[in-house]
Design an enzyme around this catalytic site. Structure first.
Site, PDB file in Angstrom:
ATOM      1  N   TYR A  37       0.918 -18.607 -26.728  1.00 47.13           N
ATOM      2  CA  TYR A  37      -0.711 -18.329 -27.477  1.00 47.13           C
ATOM      3  C   TYR A  37      -0.929 -17.007 -27.780  1.00 47.13           C
ATOM      4  O   TYR A  37      -2.216 -16.892 -28.194  1.00 47.13           O
ATOM      5  CB  TYR A  37      -1.585 -18.574 -26.008  1.00 47.13           C
ATOM      6  CG  TYR A  37      -1.102 -18.008 -24.689  1.00 47.13           C
ATOM      7  CD1 TYR A  37      -1.531 -16.470 -24.524  1.00 47.13           C
ATOM      8  CD2 TYR A  37      -0.301 -18.634 -23.467  1.00 47.13           C
ATOM      9  CE1 TYR A  37      -1.193 -15.835 -23.676  1.00 47.13           C
ATOM     10  CE2 TYR A  37      -0.116 -17.746 -22.585  1.00 47.13           C
ATOM     11  CZ  TYR A  37      -0.376 -16.261 -22.364  1.00 47.13           C
ATOM     12  OH  TYR A  37       0.015 -15.736 -21.303  1.00 47.13           O
TER      13      TYR A  37
ATOM     14  N   HIS B  80       1.943 -13.446 -18.418  1.00 46.32           N
ATOM     15  CA  HIS B  80       1.072 -13.227 -17.278  1.00 46.32           C
ATOM     16  C   HIS B  80       1.905 -13.287 -15.912  1.00 46.32           C
ATOM     17  O   HIS B  80       1.595 -12.215 -15.134  1.00 46.32           O
ATOM     18  CB  HIS B  80       0.452 -14.540 -17.240  1.00 46.32           C
ATOM     19  CG  HIS B  80      -0.586 -14.495 -15.867  1.00 46.32           C
ATOM     20  ND1 HIS B  80      -1.743 -13.731 -15.723  1.00 46.32           N
ATOM     21  CD2 HIS B  80      -0.784 -15.533 -14.673  1.00 46.32           C
ATOM     22  CE1 HIS B  80      -2.055 -13.743 -14.601  1.00 46.32           C
ATOM     23  NE2 HIS B  80      -1.603 -14.939 -14.105  1.00 46.32           N
TER      24      HIS B  80
ATOM     25  N   ARG C  54      -1.228  -6.297 -21.523  1.00 47.60           N
ATOM     26  CA  ARG C  54      -0.218  -6.789 -20.829  1.00 47.60           C
ATOM     27  C   ARG C  54       0.941  -7.139 -21.615  1.00 47.60           C
ATOM     28  O   ARG C  54       0.954  -8.303 -22.412  1.00 47.60           O
ATOM     29  CB  ARG C  54      -0.896  -8.186 -20.332  1.00 47.60           C
ATOM     30  CG  ARG C  54       0.099  -8.590 -19.115  1.00 47.60           C
ATOM     31  CD  ARG C  54      -0.501 -10.318 -18.918  1.00 47.60           C
ATOM     32  NE  ARG C  54       0.141 -10.885 -19.887  1.00 47.60           N
ATOM     33  CZ  ARG C  54      -0.483 -12.271 -20.318  1.00 47.60           C
ATOM     34  NH1 ARG C  54      -1.546 -12.599 -19.846  1.00 47.60           N
ATOM     35  NH2 ARG C  54       0.236 -12.787 -21.201  1.00 47.60           N
TER      36      ARG C  54
HETATM   37  C1  LIG Z   1     -10.418 -17.543  -7.798  1.00 44.93           C
HETATM   38  C2  LIG Z   1      -9.321 -17.783  -8.634  1.00 44.93           C
HETATM   39  N1  LIG Z   1      -9.363 -18.765  -9.581  1.00 44.93           N
HETATM   40  C3  LIG Z   1      -8.401 -18.591 -10.566  1.00 44.93           C
HETATM   41  C4  LIG Z   1      -6.969 -18.221 -10.382  1.00 44.93           C
HETATM   42  C5  LIG Z   1      -5.787 -18.630 -11.222  1.00 44.93           C
HETATM   43  N2  LIG Z   1      -5.617 -17.313 -11.744  1.00 44.93           N
HETATM   44  C6  LIG Z   1      -4.718 -16.165 -11.475  1.00 44.93           C
HETATM   45  S1  LIG Z   1      -4.566 -15.031 -12.552  1.00 44.93           S
HETATM   46  C7  LIG Z   1      -5.815 -15.354 -13.584  1.00 44.93           C
HETATM   47  C8  LIG Z   1      -6.024 -14.758 -14.822  1.00 44.93           C
HETATM   48  C9  LIG Z   1      -6.597 -13.412 -14.129  1.00 44.93           C
HETATM   49  O1  LIG Z   1      -6.802 -12.610 -15.382  1.00 44.93           O
HETATM   50  P1  LIG Z   1      -7.314 -10.872 -15.343  1.00 44.93           P
HETATM   51  O2  LIG Z   1      -8.268 -10.835 -14.274  1.00 44.93           O
HETATM   52  O3  LIG Z   1      -7.656 -10.475 -16.539  1.00 44.93           O
HETATM   53  O4  LIG Z   1      -6.104 -10.228 -14.739  1.00 44.93           O
HETATM   54  P2  LIG Z   1      -4.561 -10.091 -15.201  1.00 44.93           P
HETATM   55  O5  LIG Z   1      -3.778 -11.263 -14.343  1.00 44.93           O
HETATM   56  O6  LIG Z   1      -4.492 -10.045 -16.749  1.00 44.93           O
HETATM   57  O7  LIG Z   1      -4.021  -8.693 -14.846  1.00 44.93           O
HETATM   58  C10 LIG Z   1      -6.341 -16.580 -12.921  1.00 44.93           C
HETATM   59  C11 LIG Z   1      -7.429 -17.308 -13.564  1.00 44.93           C
HETATM   60  C12 LIG Z   1      -6.956 -17.327  -9.146  1.00 44.93           C
HETATM   61  N3  LIG Z   1      -5.776 -16.638  -8.786  1.00 44.93           N
HETATM   62  N4  LIG Z   1      -8.096 -17.349  -8.546  1.00 44.93           N
END
Ligand SMILES: Cc1ncc(C[n+]2csc(CCOP(=O)(O)OP(=O)(O)O)c2C)c(N)n1
Ligand SMILES: [Mg+2]
Length: 362
Positions: free
Chosen positions: A269, A260, A256
């Site tokens: 971080y 985020h 990435r």
């Molecule tokens: C059920 C749920 N818990 C928490 C969140 C908050 N949240 C949004 S993105 C994220 C991290 C996701 O990381 P990853 O799966 O690695 O995907 P990336 O964004 O890095 O592509 C979180 C915890 C959410 N959207 N849905």
């Protein structure tokens, strides 16, 4: 004691960071067509991504999840999926959704806070963006179950992040896909971060692909910055699904390169050194170097394409910005078949107070 089960997880890559072949290339990569198309689509995806971040910074779009660094995964999937397959995406698949028919202006509307962009006719039978992490994996298993029951040669494809693989939904979806041998392809965009949680803290297993093994599914790792490796893995997986040969889990190793979302500041971080090293592996430059080395792309074509891309983006943007805002009554209109009296009154009030012209893009 006897060993009752052993397995291996493969990793495949065809192009080095410097754009040099690491092994003999597949037949289709001996000619320019597909690779040049991949390149052009990735350049479009990246310019659009940059533009959307600028729009967010000037208040013309809402919080946005950038695709920077993940372009190859989307572009290759978009090329190889049939229109009859079904995509069950997450919130980082804008380029893929557009390749499958989502108009740019609808995509922008969604990120501008207008849900109508997420219900675009251009999406066909594809699912809307899933923001709740990993829920889409189960939806894809459901779609694949329908295909299987009907005896249709179609694949369901779903994508989630490295963080998403820690959710129960993900493991449940793998389990049912393995038990019923469903025509589904699970793609992990392992971009090394789940907001501020690094891959090293996300899971104790050395690969995420091996989660497939516990479900009786084929799992593999692929260089997610390498369009040739992605093409090989994804086309095999789609073929297997459509031919009733079972599901596949592909862990695409990417990075990435962005924050985020536009609401995040990754400098808090993660180190600059790590980010700098990741830029050396990004997917566009390495393909460009390879295309140059074959004489399939040059500076003149680059300039012409950059200009054309600018125009394509401007067109989508103009269409988005000219759209009238959603009526305020939409907040209520889709909640009930028959509106309760209390909401009727609120609805009237909303419409009375709504500003003519609205404030959607301000
Ligand atoms: C059920 C749920 N818990 C928490 C969140 C908050 N949240 C949004 S993105 C994220 C991290 C996701 O990381 P990853 O799966 O690695 O995907 P990336 O964004 O890095 O592509 C979180 C915890 C959410 N959207 N849905
Ligand atoms: Mg991630």
């Amino acid at each position: 004691m006897e060993t009752v089960f052993t397995t291996n997880i493969s990793y495949s890559g065809y192009l080095s960071e410097a754009g040099l072949p690491l092994q003999p290339l597949p037949e289709w990569a001996h000619t320019a067509d597909t690779l040049v198309r991949y390149y052009r689509n990735m350049v479009l995806a990246r310019q659009l991504d940059n533009k959307i971040i600028a729009l967010q910074r000037t208040g013309q779009i809402g919080t946005y999840a950038s695709q920077l660094g993940a372009e190859a995964i989307d572009i290759v999937l978009g090329d190889l999926m049939n229109s009859s397959d079904v995509l069950v995406p997450y919130y980082r698949n804008h380029a893929l959704q557009m390749l499958r028919g989502l108009p740019m202006a609808d995509m922008l509307s969604y990120w501008g806070g207008d849900e109508r962009g997420n219900a675009s006719v251009g999406m066909g039978e594809d699912f809307p963006n899933a923001v709740p992490i990993a829920t889409q994996a189960l939806h894809a298993a459901g779609v694949a179950t329908a295909f299987k029951i009907r005896g249709e040669k179609r694949a369901a494809v779903t994508i989630c992040g490295d963080g998403g693989t820690s959710k129960g939904d993900f493991m449940e979806a793998l389990n049912v896909a393995g038990a019923w041998q469903l025509p589904v392809v699970f793609i992990i965009n392992n971009n090394q971060w789940a907001i501020s949680v690094p891959r090293s803290l996300q899971c104790g297993a050395p690969t995420l692909a091996q989660k497939a093994v516990a479900a009786g599914i084929q799992g593999e790792q692929v260089d997610g910055n390498d369009v040739i490796a992605l093409h090989e893995s994804i086309s095999d997986a789609l073929h297997r699904a459509r031919e009733g040969k079972g599901p596949t889990l592909i862990e695409a190793i990417s990075y990435r390169l962005s924050d985020h979302t536009t609401a995040d500041d990754a400098t808090r971080y993660r180190s600059n050194e790590e980010l700098k090293a990741a830029w050396e592996r990004e997917p566009i430059k390495r393909l460009q170097t390879f295309l140059h080395s074959r004489g399939w792309w040059d500076e003149v074509q680059e300039t012409a394409w950059q200009n054309e891309v600018g125009q394509i983006i401007q067109q989508g943007l103009t269409e988005y910005l000219q759209r009238p805002p959603q009526p305020a009554s939409d907040l209520i209109d889709f909640l009930y078949e028959k509106l309760p009296d209390a909401l009727k009154e609120q609805r009237e009030r909303l419409l009375r107070n709504a500003q003519p012209g609205g404030n959607h893009h301000e």
